[in-house]
Design an enzyme around this catalytic site. Structure first.
Site, PDB file in Angstrom:
ATOM      1  N   ASP A 229       0.849  -1.180   0.000  1.00 20.64           N
ATOM      2  CA  ASP A 229       0.000   0.000   0.000  1.00 20.64           C
ATOM      3  C   ASP A 229       0.891   1.239   0.000  1.00 20.64           C
ATOM      4  O   ASP A 229       2.039   1.201   0.457  1.00 20.64           O
ATOM      5  CB  ASP A 229      -0.880   0.043   1.244  1.00 20.64           C
ATOM      6  CG  ASP A 229      -1.778  -1.186   1.369  1.00 20.64           C
ATOM      7  OD1 ASP A 229      -2.186  -1.724   0.324  1.00 20.64           O
ATOM      8  OD2 ASP A 229      -2.054  -1.603   2.506  1.00 20.64           O
ATOM      9  N   ARG A 326     -13.467   0.694  -2.956  1.00 17.06           N
ATOM     10  CA  ARG A 326     -13.010   0.839  -1.569  1.00 17.06           C
ATOM     11  C   ARG A 326     -12.754   2.301  -1.202  1.00 17.06           C
ATOM     12  O   ARG A 326     -11.646   2.663  -0.825  1.00 17.06           O
ATOM     13  CB  ARG A 326     -11.741   0.029  -1.310  1.00 17.06           C
ATOM     14  CG  ARG A 326     -11.867  -1.454  -1.561  1.00 17.06           C
ATOM     15  CD  ARG A 326     -10.573  -2.174  -1.235  1.00 17.06           C
ATOM     16  NE  ARG A 326     -10.652  -3.600  -1.519  1.00 17.06           N
ATOM     17  CZ  ARG A 326      -9.649  -4.458  -1.350  1.00 17.06           C
ATOM     18  NH1 ARG A 326      -8.485  -4.012  -0.906  1.00 17.06           N
ATOM     19  NH2 ARG A 326      -9.800  -5.733  -1.628  1.00 17.06           N
TER      20      ARG A 326
END
Length: 457
Positions: A229, A326
């Site tokens: 990430d 998301r």
């Protein structure tokens, strides 16, 4: 790594007076020959700012102050990977301020020389061609995860990349871009078992995984899964303010990657994920663009990660431009999402999936957000079901018209996926809430790394 004596916190009135005084030039090759005293004072205000009272979940309890109390020997100006890592480790968890100058590239060695995927694979025996041959579903099957020499080699190569690009930000730190062009490229940044961190005024881009893993058991047709990430908030981290940043994959978009086994060879994972019992996070005035999986809040349906009663996150006044899904997807947490602008263009390189994901025991409160979407994107697709039971939506506008998002979703959802109204809580830690129709204009020039040396908000 360079130390620079900072100003102590001052009131705005005092700052205006101080701005008339001369100040020394920062000791950087990129610094201007003459220092602008007004600009220097503004920058000091920026890096010494703390999260305002009532500004989201990160303002709860003791609030979030980052490194605002740093002494003169704990202020660092950095412009390389080695300088940044040295600043992270210096002084332990004493309050510190780290100013990023220019772009810091993560995929470099200790001397700053670039590292390629081939460099990370050297000596491991990994070969993508061999990996694809060994785990071709027609040969390997689809009922078990990869194992064998090439999977072992892939893991070894991946570990070498992780050791280079995965960086942990310590507690009581403010990390801030010295200017609107300050950036970090290729890093997998983490706030890991840490508290009281401020992350501001930076572009963070392209945490590309050189060695995505093939999992034939993931979904109906298998998937490639990447590891990194752009920013992870994990393992019980708490009191984090993420403000005025830009998170993006550009220019290395997943749409440009090849397809293997009929599935995209995806090299990016999340943008900012909050998982494993982390808590009290505020994300404000950020720009998220050209990225698929944005904000995962809670990584598993299981209760073993300590998520129950945690994962409290506020997401306000951000712009989400051409993102896939998301934004956020939530499990367990009480997540307040208000006054954001979600923009998807008809020619987006990132296919649109959904915006709000209602997961197990999620309590997502979405109010006064603006959506600008192509006319062929159904309003019902803004919400997606992931075993959630309830969601709160009010005052949200789609293409300028106020719409009941939950009603639009339920009108198309089967009976076993209907979502009830969440009356279990109501957010109170908020700044001013504006009408959804005003949000696109309000945020047009207000998000991302907008601070220059002559500005501070």
């Amino acid at each position: 790594m360079r130390h620079k004596k900072p100003l102590t916190p001052v009131s705005l009135a005092a700052a205006l007076a101080v701005s008339l005084l001369a100040a020394p030039v920062p000791a950087f090759a990129t610094a201007a020959p003459q220092a602008d005293p007004t600009a220097q004072t503004a920058r000091q205000l920026l890096e010494r700012q703390v999260l305002p009272e009532n500004d989201g979940w990160a303002a709860a309890g003791a609030g979030t102050t980052g490194g605002s109390a740093a002494g003169p020997d704990r202020v660092y100006d950095v412009s390389s990977r080695s300088e940044l890592l040295a600043a992270f480790s210096s002084g332990g968890t004493d309050p510190k301020i780290i100013r990023i100058h220019g772009d810091i590239a993560a995929n470099t060695d200790a001397n700053g020389a670039p590292l390629s995927c081939e460099d990370y694979a050297a000596g491991t025996g990994y070969s993508l061609a061999q990996y694809l041959y060994d785990f071709d579903p027609a040969r390997y099957g689809t009922t078990r995860e990869p194992e064998g020499p090439q999977e072992t080699a892939r893991r070894a190569a991946a570990a070498q990349q992780a050791a280079t690009i995965r960086w942990d930000i310590p507690s009581n730190t403010t990390i801030v871009g010295a200017g609107p062009d300050s950036s970090i490229t290729g890093a997998a940044l983490r706030i890991n078992r840490a508290e009281n961190v401020i992350f501001r005024n930076l572009t963070v881009r392209d945490a590309a995984d050189c060695f995505p893993a093939w999992d034939p058991t993931d979904g109906a047709t298998g998937n490639w899964n990447s590891e990194y990430d752009l920013l992870q908030i994990i393992n019980g981290s708490t009191r984090v303010w993420v403000d005025h940043n830009h998170f993006t994959d550009a220019p290395n978009l997943d749409s440009a990657q090849p397809t293997y086994f009929g599935r995209p060879h995806q090299v990016h994972d999340g943008a900012v994920d909050v998982t494993n019992g982390s808590d009290l996070v505020t994300m404000s005035y950020n720009r998220f663009s050209e990225h698929d999986k944005l904000l995962l809040i809670g990584s598993t349906d299981s209760t073993t990660r300590g998520d129950v009663g945690k994962l409290r996150v506020t997401i306000h006044h951000n712009v989400f431009q051409n993102v896939g899904q998301r934004a956020p997807r939530v499990r367990y947490g009480q997540v307040d999402v208000y006054n954001n602008h979600f923009r998807t263009s008809a020619d987006s390189e990132v296919p649109y999936g959904y915006t709000f994901g209602a997961g197990v025991e999620s309590h997502l409160y979405a109010e006064a957000n603006a959506f600008t979407i192509p006319v062929d994107v159904p309003v019902s697709s803004i919400i997606a079901y992931f075993k959630g039971k309830v969601i709160a939506t009010s005052g949200n506008a789609v293409n300028g018209k106020v719409v009941d998002l939950r009603a639009a979703y339920n009108a198309e959802a089967p009976a076993d996926r209907q979502l009830g109204s969440d009356d279990s809580w109501r957010p109170v830690l908020r700044t001013q809430v504006n009408a959804a129709q005003a949000i696109p204009a309000l945020l047009a020039d207000a998000v991302g790394p907008v601070f220059t040396a002559g500005e501070a908000n």
